[in-house]
Design an enzyme around this catalytic site. Sequence first.
Site, PDB file in Angstrom:
ATOM      1  N   GLY A 259       0.786  -1.229   0.000  1.00  0.00           N
ATOM      2  CA  GLY A 259       0.000   0.000   0.000  1.00  0.00           C
ATOM      3  C   GLY A 259       0.818   1.278   0.000  1.00  0.00           C
ATOM      4  O   GLY A 259       0.266   2.364   0.136  1.00  0.00           O
ATOM      5  N   GLU A 301       4.703  -5.954   1.706  1.00  0.00           N
ATOM      6  CA  GLU A 301       4.314  -6.448   0.374  1.00  0.00           C
ATOM      7  C   GLU A 301       4.066  -5.314  -0.614  1.00  0.00           C
ATOM      8  O   GLU A 301       2.927  -5.116  -1.062  1.00  0.00           O
ATOM      9  CB  GLU A 301       3.025  -7.276   0.497  1.00  0.00           C
ATOM     10  CG  GLU A 301       3.144  -8.522   1.341  1.00  0.00           C
ATOM     11  CD  GLU A 301       1.799  -9.238   1.494  1.00  0.00           C
ATOM     12  OE1 GLU A 301       0.743  -8.598   1.351  1.00  0.00           O
ATOM     13  OE2 GLU A 301       1.818 -10.444   1.758  1.00  0.00           O
ATOM     14  N   PRO A 302       5.083  -4.548  -0.983  1.00  0.00           N
ATOM     15  CA  PRO A 302       4.850  -3.451  -1.920  1.00  0.00           C
ATOM     16  C   PRO A 302       4.633  -3.962  -3.348  1.00  0.00           C
ATOM     17  O   PRO A 302       5.300  -4.900  -3.790  1.00  0.00           O
ATOM     18  CB  PRO A 302       6.161  -2.653  -1.851  1.00  0.00           C
ATOM     19  CG  PRO A 302       7.190  -3.676  -1.499  1.00  0.00           C
ATOM     20  CD  PRO A 302       6.502  -4.674  -0.604  1.00  0.00           C
ATOM     21  N   ARG A 304       2.839  -1.448  -6.096  1.00  0.00           N
ATOM     22  CA  ARG A 304       2.905  -0.188  -6.839  1.00  0.00           C
ATOM     23  C   ARG A 304       4.259   0.504  -6.713  1.00  0.00           C
ATOM     24  O   ARG A 304       4.830   0.947  -7.721  1.00  0.00           O
ATOM     25  CB  ARG A 304       1.819   0.729  -6.277  1.00  0.00           C
ATOM     26  CG  ARG A 304       1.670   2.057  -6.981  1.00  0.00           C
ATOM     27  CD  ARG A 304       0.812   3.024  -6.157  1.00  0.00           C
ATOM     28  NE  ARG A 304      -0.341   2.401  -5.550  1.00  0.00           N
ATOM     29  CZ  ARG A 304      -1.551   2.327  -6.112  1.00  0.00           C
ATOM     30  NH1 ARG A 304      -1.756   2.885  -7.274  1.00  0.00           N
ATOM     31  NH2 ARG A 304      -2.555   1.723  -5.479  1.00  0.00           N
ATOM     32  N   ARG A 340      -7.462   3.052 -14.493  1.00  0.00           N
ATOM     33  CA  ARG A 340      -7.314   3.698 -13.179  1.00  0.00           C
ATOM     34  C   ARG A 340      -7.998   5.068 -13.068  1.00  0.00           C
ATOM     35  O   ARG A 340      -8.609   5.357 -12.044  1.00  0.00           O
ATOM     36  CB  ARG A 340      -5.835   3.799 -12.795  1.00  0.00           C
ATOM     37  CG  ARG A 340      -5.127   2.427 -12.719  1.00  0.00           C
ATOM     38  CD  ARG A 340      -3.787   2.481 -11.993  1.00  0.00           C
ATOM     39  NE  ARG A 340      -3.942   2.796 -10.604  1.00  0.00           N
ATOM     40  CZ  ARG A 340      -3.737   3.988 -10.074  1.00  0.00           C
ATOM     41  NH1 ARG A 340      -3.289   4.974 -10.824  1.00  0.00           N
ATOM     42  NH2 ARG A 340      -3.948   4.199  -8.790  1.00  0.00           N
ATOM     43  N   TYR A 344     -10.622   4.964 -10.143  1.00  0.00           N
ATOM     44  CA  TYR A 344     -10.212   5.596  -8.881  1.00  0.00           C
ATOM     45  C   TYR A 344     -10.012   7.105  -9.013  1.00  0.00           C
ATOM     46  O   TYR A 344      -9.445   7.726  -8.111  1.00  0.00           O
ATOM     47  CB  TYR A 344      -8.893   4.996  -8.363  1.00  0.00           C
ATOM     48  CG  TYR A 344      -8.735   3.515  -8.556  1.00  0.00           C
ATOM     49  CD1 TYR A 344      -9.529   2.621  -7.834  1.00  0.00           C
ATOM     50  CD2 TYR A 344      -7.804   3.002  -9.447  1.00  0.00           C
ATOM     51  CE1 TYR A 344      -9.385   1.254  -8.016  1.00  0.00           C
ATOM     52  CE2 TYR A 344      -7.650   1.633  -9.618  1.00  0.00           C
ATOM     53  CZ  TYR A 344      -8.448   0.769  -8.906  1.00  0.00           C
ATOM     54  OH  TYR A 344      -8.307  -0.574  -9.085  1.00  0.00           O
ATOM     55  N   CYS A 371     -15.429   3.483 -26.695  1.00  0.00           N
ATOM     56  CA  CYS A 371     -16.756   4.022 -26.967  1.00  0.00           C
ATOM     57  C   CYS A 371     -17.513   4.340 -25.693  1.00  0.00           C
ATOM     58  O   CYS A 371     -18.586   3.776 -25.452  1.00  0.00           O
ATOM     59  CB  CYS A 371     -17.525   3.056 -27.842  1.00  0.00           C
ATOM     60  SG  CYS A 371     -16.857   3.124 -29.499  1.00  0.00           S
ATOM     61  N   TYR A 401      -0.683  -1.786 -12.119  1.00  0.00           N
ATOM     62  CA  TYR A 401      -2.147  -1.822 -12.212  1.00  0.00           C
ATOM     63  C   TYR A 401      -2.667  -1.201 -13.507  1.00  0.00           C
ATOM     64  O   TYR A 401      -3.751  -0.625 -13.531  1.00  0.00           O
ATOM     65  CB  TYR A 401      -2.782  -1.132 -10.997  1.00  0.00           C
ATOM     66  CG  TYR A 401      -2.361  -1.752  -9.684  1.00  0.00           C
ATOM     67  CD1 TYR A 401      -2.739  -3.054  -9.357  1.00  0.00           C
ATOM     68  CD2 TYR A 401      -1.568  -1.047  -8.775  1.00  0.00           C
ATOM     69  CE1 TYR A 401      -2.337  -3.630  -8.158  1.00  0.00           C
ATOM     70  CE2 TYR A 401      -1.168  -1.623  -7.573  1.00  0.00           C
ATOM     71  CZ  TYR A 401      -1.560  -2.906  -7.275  1.00  0.00           C
ATOM     72  OH  TYR A 401      -1.169  -3.475  -6.087  1.00  0.00           O
TER      73      TYR A 401
END
Length: 444
Positions: A259, A301-302, A304, A340, A344, A371, A401
Amino acid sequence: MSAPLLTELPSPLDDLSVWPASTARLPQGHVSVGGVSLADIADRFDTPAYVLDEEEIRARCRTYRAAFPQADVVYAAKAFLSRAMVRWIDEEGLGLDVCSAGELELAVTAGFPPERMVLHGNAKTPRDIETALRLGVGRIVVDSPSEIARIAALVGPAGRQKVMVRVVPGISAGGHEKIRTGTDGQKFGLSLTDGSARHAIARVLGQHQLELTGLHCHIGSQITDVKPYLVAVRRMVGLMARVRESHGVTFPELDLGGGHGIAYRPGEPALDLTALARRLDAELSASCAAAGLPAPRLAVEPGRAIAAPAGVALYRVLAVKHTGPTLFVAVDGGMSDNPRPALYGARYAPRLIGRPAVAEPVTATVVGRHCEAGDVLASDVLLPGDVRPGDVLAVPVAGAYQVSMASAYNLVGRPPVVAVHDGTARLLIRRETQEDFRRRDIGA
Ligand code: LLP
């Protein structure tokens, strides 16, 4: 002193602070990453294309290992996975977090040691669990009461599988509502507050096929502040102390998930890794000392923070038009390679490459070719006023991601991934073609 050339003037269009460290400006508005000109990559591999700087990935792995010398650093494969990525992660000494039989098998067949892998998932299929057991995955993270007996049964009477229990510590953190996983009311983990975590721990301890090595939590994603992690440590240690009281068991491991937040645009905040490592260590020692517990070995646990800053997405401009007050710049990719912004509200900073940017900057909205009106890649960004069809736009911080969440929407085809390293470019993942679509579509 002579006046600088117009193209060399410091400009908001020319801030490379969120780009890979190897990024260099070349003459005539060209930009290289890993020693390779991005415009050359666009010509050779066509667009859209994703460029991944191998050295940036490796350097980020090394930064993590140096910041967390006492902890296990486990890369979250969901951010981006390919066989080359598996090799880099292995060679840099990290572990691997996977969440499906697909990710697991790809990694193991690419040579990743299964014992350094962790299997996650709120809804593991029988195939996920069987594959994990067959290939010898290091840890399975229990996410619901119903899977405890299922895993134990599949392990069989003679076997023993290391597991962890995923706890929801009741902490709200993360860049967007859809990526906040530390509170009750979302689908992951077992609640600390309502007692389901303790109940699950007791059940796991009752299964001799399962060896409970510790607790896990992942409070959310794109978190730029250290504090929520410190609160998580305190709550997890509190739970460990209660478990020792009721069961006489102390856990040797504590996995705090990933995170870790990064900057997508110049000037945005990022999580300070060194501060995180130092303060986690201090908090863990203090909390454990207060509870009279030995400090467990930490894991992080990275995903990104390792993959995203190493990637650059390349698009070609197809159309430019004014609609009312808005200047729309439409490119040949969009929400099928980067969902993304739509999911988000993620913000990016695209940049023109391949020709000098001399025209005055204008505010534009970069949209995709799909479209639907929500297919916006970047709104309210500055681009040179003469941006036109045929131009190449590069979007930095595109390594996580995006390719891993790409879809077949409108049968546009998922883009290729090109690795750059020491002045050479090589294809890691080829472009998805019409032939691929035809081969899957086997009905009459
Ligand atoms: N560990 C677990 C158990 C996770 O669920 C995740 C991410 C990670 C580690 C890695 O988190 P990271 O360090 O990459 O933030 N698609 C969203 C992000 C979803 C994250 C899901 N879990 C996005 O594009 O922002």
